[in-house]
Design a protein around this motif. Structure first.
Motif, PDB file in Angstrom:
ATOM      1  N   CYS A   1      -8.639   0.046   4.154  1.00 36.58           N
ATOM      2  CA  CYS A   1      -8.226  -0.855   3.073  1.00 36.58           C
ATOM      3  C   CYS A   1      -9.443  -1.392   2.314  1.00 36.58           C
ATOM      4  O   CYS A   1      -9.442  -1.467   1.074  1.00 36.58           O
ATOM      5  CB  CYS A   1      -7.403  -2.003   3.634  1.00 36.58           C
ATOM      6  SG  CYS A   1      -5.831  -1.490   4.356  1.00 36.58           S
ATOM      7  N   ALA A   2     -10.482  -1.779   3.062  1.00 34.19           N
ATOM      8  CA  ALA A   2     -11.689  -2.290   2.421  1.00 34.19           C
ATOM      9  C   ALA A   2     -12.374  -1.206   1.599  1.00 34.19           C
ATOM     10  O   ALA A   2     -12.919  -1.481   0.516  1.00 34.19           O
ATOM     11  CB  ALA A   2     -12.645  -2.839   3.475  1.00 34.19           C
ATOM     12  N   THR A   3     -12.338   0.031   2.074  1.00 36.36           N
ATOM     13  CA  THR A   3     -12.941   1.135   1.321  1.00 36.36           C
ATOM     14  C   THR A   3     -12.181   1.375   0.025  1.00 36.36           C
ATOM     15  O   THR A   3     -12.774   1.606  -1.043  1.00 36.36           O
ATOM     16  CB  THR A   3     -12.964   2.412   2.176  1.00 36.36           C
ATOM     17  OG1 THR A   3     -13.749   2.175   3.342  1.00 36.36           O
ATOM     18  CG2 THR A   3     -13.554   3.582   1.408  1.00 36.36           C
ATOM     19  N   ALA A   4     -10.849   1.323   0.088  1.00 32.74           N
ATOM     20  CA  ALA A   4     -10.050   1.500  -1.121  1.00 32.74           C
ATOM     21  C   ALA A   4     -10.340   0.385  -2.127  1.00 32.74           C
ATOM     22  O   ALA A   4     -10.525   0.644  -3.331  1.00 32.74           O
ATOM     23  CB  ALA A   4      -8.568   1.514  -0.762  1.00 32.74           C
TER      24      ALA A   4
ATOM     25  N   SER B   1       0.847  -1.182   0.000  1.00 26.49           N
ATOM     26  CA  SER B   1       0.000   0.000   0.000  1.00 26.49           C
ATOM     27  C   SER B   1       0.883   1.232   0.000  1.00 26.49           C
ATOM     28  O   SER B   1       1.947   1.249   0.589  1.00 26.49           O
ATOM     29  CB  SER B   1      -0.908   0.020   1.235  1.00 26.49           C
ATOM     30  OG  SER B   1      -0.171   0.169   2.398  1.00 26.49           O
ATOM     31  N   SER B   2       0.441   2.282  -0.731  1.00 25.31           N
ATOM     32  CA  SER B   2       1.264   3.479  -0.846  1.00 25.31           C
ATOM     33  C   SER B   2       0.492   4.660  -0.314  1.00 25.31           C
ATOM     34  O   SER B   2       0.076   5.535  -1.054  1.00 25.31           O
ATOM     35  CB  SER B   2       1.660   3.708  -2.306  1.00 25.31           C
ATOM     36  OG  SER B   2       0.529   3.746  -3.142  1.00 25.31           O
TER      37      SER B   2
ATOM     38  N   VAL C   1      -6.674  -7.675   2.086  1.00 22.62           N
ATOM     39  CA  VAL C   1      -8.102  -7.382   2.230  1.00 22.62           C
ATOM     40  C   VAL C   1      -8.704  -7.310   0.827  1.00 22.62           C
ATOM     41  O   VAL C   1      -8.329  -6.447   0.025  1.00 22.62           O
ATOM     42  CB  VAL C   1      -8.331  -6.051   2.970  1.00 22.62           C
ATOM     43  CG1 VAL C   1      -9.825  -5.765   3.117  1.00 22.62           C
ATOM     44  CG2 VAL C   1      -7.646  -6.076   4.330  1.00 22.62           C
ATOM     45  N   ARG C   2      -9.614  -8.225   0.535  1.00 29.80           N
ATOM     46  CA  ARG C   2     -10.251  -8.282  -0.790  1.00 29.80           C
ATOM     47  C   ARG C   2     -11.711  -7.826  -0.680  1.00 29.80           C
ATOM     48  O   ARG C   2     -12.385  -8.148   0.301  1.00 29.80           O
ATOM     49  CB  ARG C   2     -10.258  -9.707  -1.341  1.00 29.80           C
ATOM     50  CG  ARG C   2      -8.908 -10.365  -1.490  1.00 29.80           C
ATOM     51  CD  ARG C   2      -9.099 -11.813  -1.904  1.00 29.80           C
ATOM     52  NE  ARG C   2      -7.855 -12.562  -1.950  1.00 29.80           N
ATOM     53  CZ  ARG C   2      -7.214 -12.882  -3.055  1.00 29.80           C
ATOM     54  NH1 ARG C   2      -7.699 -12.526  -4.240  1.00 29.80           N
ATOM     55  NH2 ARG C   2      -6.080 -13.570  -3.011  1.00 29.80           N
TER      56      ARG C   2
ATOM     57  N   VAL D   1      -6.245  -5.033  -1.373  1.00 29.45           N
ATOM     58  CA  VAL D   1      -5.217  -4.130  -0.852  1.00 29.45           C
ATOM     59  C   VAL D   1      -4.519  -4.825   0.315  1.00 29.45           C
ATOM     60  O   VAL D   1      -5.184  -5.425   1.172  1.00 29.45           O
ATOM     61  CB  VAL D   1      -5.844  -2.797  -0.379  1.00 29.45           C
ATOM     62  CG1 VAL D   1      -4.846  -1.965   0.399  1.00 29.45           C
ATOM     63  CG2 VAL D   1      -6.403  -2.026  -1.568  1.00 29.45           C
ATOM     64  N   VAL D   2      -3.195  -4.736   0.378  1.00 28.99           N
ATOM     65  CA  VAL D   2      -2.440  -5.274   1.499  1.00 28.99           C
ATOM     66  C   VAL D   2      -2.437  -4.243   2.620  1.00 28.99           C
ATOM     67  O   VAL D   2      -2.075  -3.085   2.413  1.00 28.99           O
ATOM     68  CB  VAL D   2      -1.001  -5.625   1.090  1.00 28.99           C
ATOM     69  CG1 VAL D   2      -0.174  -6.026   2.312  1.00 28.99           C
ATOM     70  CG2 VAL D   2      -1.001  -6.754   0.070  1.00 28.99           C
ATOM     71  N   LYS D   3      -2.839  -4.666   3.818  1.00 30.61           N
ATOM     72  CA  LYS D   3      -2.899  -3.739   4.945  1.00 30.61           C
ATOM     73  C   LYS D   3      -1.505  -3.400   5.447  1.00 30.61           C
ATOM     74  O   LYS D   3      -0.693  -4.278   5.731  1.00 30.61           O
ATOM     75  CB  LYS D   3      -3.722  -4.321   6.094  1.00 30.61           C
ATOM     76  CG  LYS D   3      -3.719  -3.383   7.312  1.00 30.61           C
ATOM     77  CD  LYS D   3      -4.640  -3.802   8.412  1.00 30.61           C
ATOM     78  CE  LYS D   3      -4.462  -2.899   9.622  1.00 30.61           C
ATOM     79  NZ  LYS D   3      -5.390  -3.191  10.704  1.00 30.61           N
TER      80      LYS D   3
END
Length: 383
Positions: free
Chosen positions: A38-41, A4-5, A103-104, A87-89
């Motif tokens: 992360c889930a929102t992204a 994640s960036s 997180v998918r 996204v990787v937390k």
């Protein structure tokens, strides 16, 4: 590997003189992102792809306080009526068991008028007992992350001509295994992790660094001439004391779980008044004599809550129900329904414990208990 960036925006370039931001800066620790962020992204990226055929990467979201971090996608898949992004937390420097978890989110079209429906995928738990902020049978996606996802679905729909009627399935790779290291099984959240977060940001806690930051926060408040400061367990309790008392930022101490650190330092470096504000369950631990409120080091004592309830007029049947309650919140709800002011009783007991730690220092103390939404559910007088 963390992919994640996150880039936090909107803070301005001036020096932070006090409050939560200054404490975090003082620790030198790197913040991270909650599972809810992360889930929102992932939700935003998946729904955008569903409507446009393209996944934004990185994907940018807006957090509840206005920050705009960006997240790289670790996985993506588009097929017909659904799209999946992951996204990787990155938990920053916090020792979070979910750090590095994938997180998918799968977003599937629903008929017009269906709204937004949440599902628990593999690795996300389901609520099986009352007393949590979600109903029994619901996926363990907490209220604030749900609202963040709804808001971003609506924004993407408005931008790209969608209806906003979707099913959101949140999954966490190996989440069921990771959840065994959390309190979820004891709370009746079965099958995996909870999707959490009220601000989207994980504040890292190194005990020594954070306690030192609390001390510097007291020093800054005193140097600014503040006579009333507040020790808060998090951002929601900060909002509460600002609304109640209009305190400026440099009078706010982000004590997290370290109530004892605030009380012991204020004992040696007094201010006229200290307000302690936090969640009902955390402050019930302080009321019972615990100075470290972290779930790994102290637990809600429902037998103690039952004894307080008796003092407030509860009969033995209610006291037994409080003792058997799944959570502190469930115990509070039982007492509220019976007209027993358990919240005020906890706040008063927490104030008395605080005064005991202060050992006669010239500091007046009051305590405010809130629920997860920030509603005041108990308060003490000033003593």
């Amino acid at each position: 590997m963390d992919r994640s960036s996150g880039v936090q925006g909107g803070g301005g370039g001036g020096e932070v003189k006090g409050g939560r931001g200054a404490q975090l800066k003082h620790t030198g620790l790197r913040h991270g992102w909650t599972t809810g962020a992360c889930a929102t992204a992932a939700t935003t990226a998946a729904y955008t792809a569903l409507l446009t055929g393209e996944f934004p990467d990185p994907v940018t979201i807006t957090l509840p306080k206005g920050q705009t971090p960006s997240f790289a996608l670790a996985v993506e898949e588009l097929s017909g009526a659904s799209a999946m992004a992951g996204v990787v937390k990155d938990a920053g420097d916090d020792p979070d068991v979910t750090h590095g978890a994938l997180v998918r989110v799968t977003v599937r079209r629903l008929p017009a008028g269906a709204g937004v429906v949440f599902r628990a995928g593999p690795g996300v738990g389901t609520v099986t007992r009352p007393g949590l902020p979600l109903s029994v049978g619901e996926p363990a996606v907490n209220p604030v992350p749900r609202q963040m996802m709804r808001d971003h679905i609506a924004e993407v729909a408005a931008r790209h001509g969608g209806t906003g009627d979707v099913e959101i399935t949140v999954s966490v790779d190996h989440g069921e295994e990771i959840a065994r290291s959390t309190w979820n099984p004891r709370l009746g959240i079965l099958g995996g992790l909870s999707v959490l977060g009220t601000t989207g940001i994980v504040v890292p806690y190194s005990c020594s660094a954070w306690i030192d930051s609390i001390r510097r926060g007291v020093d800054v408040a005193r140097a600014a001439g503040r006579t009333h400061v507040a020790g808060c367990t998090g951002s929601t309790s900060e909002k509460t004391v600002v609304a109640e008392y209009g305190l400026p930022e440099d009078a706010l101490l982000d004590m997290g779980d370290f109530a004892g650190a605030v009380l012991k330092y204020v004992r040696r470096h007094p201010v006229d008044r200290l307000t302690v504000c936090g969640g009902f369950a955390k402050l019930s631990k302080l009321a019972a004599g615990h100075l470290d409120l972290h779930s790994a080091r102290s637990q809600v004592d429902k037998g103690f809550l039952a004894e307080l309830a008796r003092r407030g007029g509860a009969d033995e049947a209610l006291a037994a129900a409080v003792t058997a309650a799944n959570t502190g919140l469930a115990a509070l709800q039982l007492c509220l329904a019976a007209g027993v002011p358990l919240g005020d009783l906890v706040a008063t007991a927490a104030r008395d414990e605080s005064l005991a730690v202060l050992r006669g220092a010239p500091v007046a103390v009051d305590v405010i208990c809130i629920d997860r939404a920030g509603t005041v559910v108990g308060r003490s007088t000033v003593a």
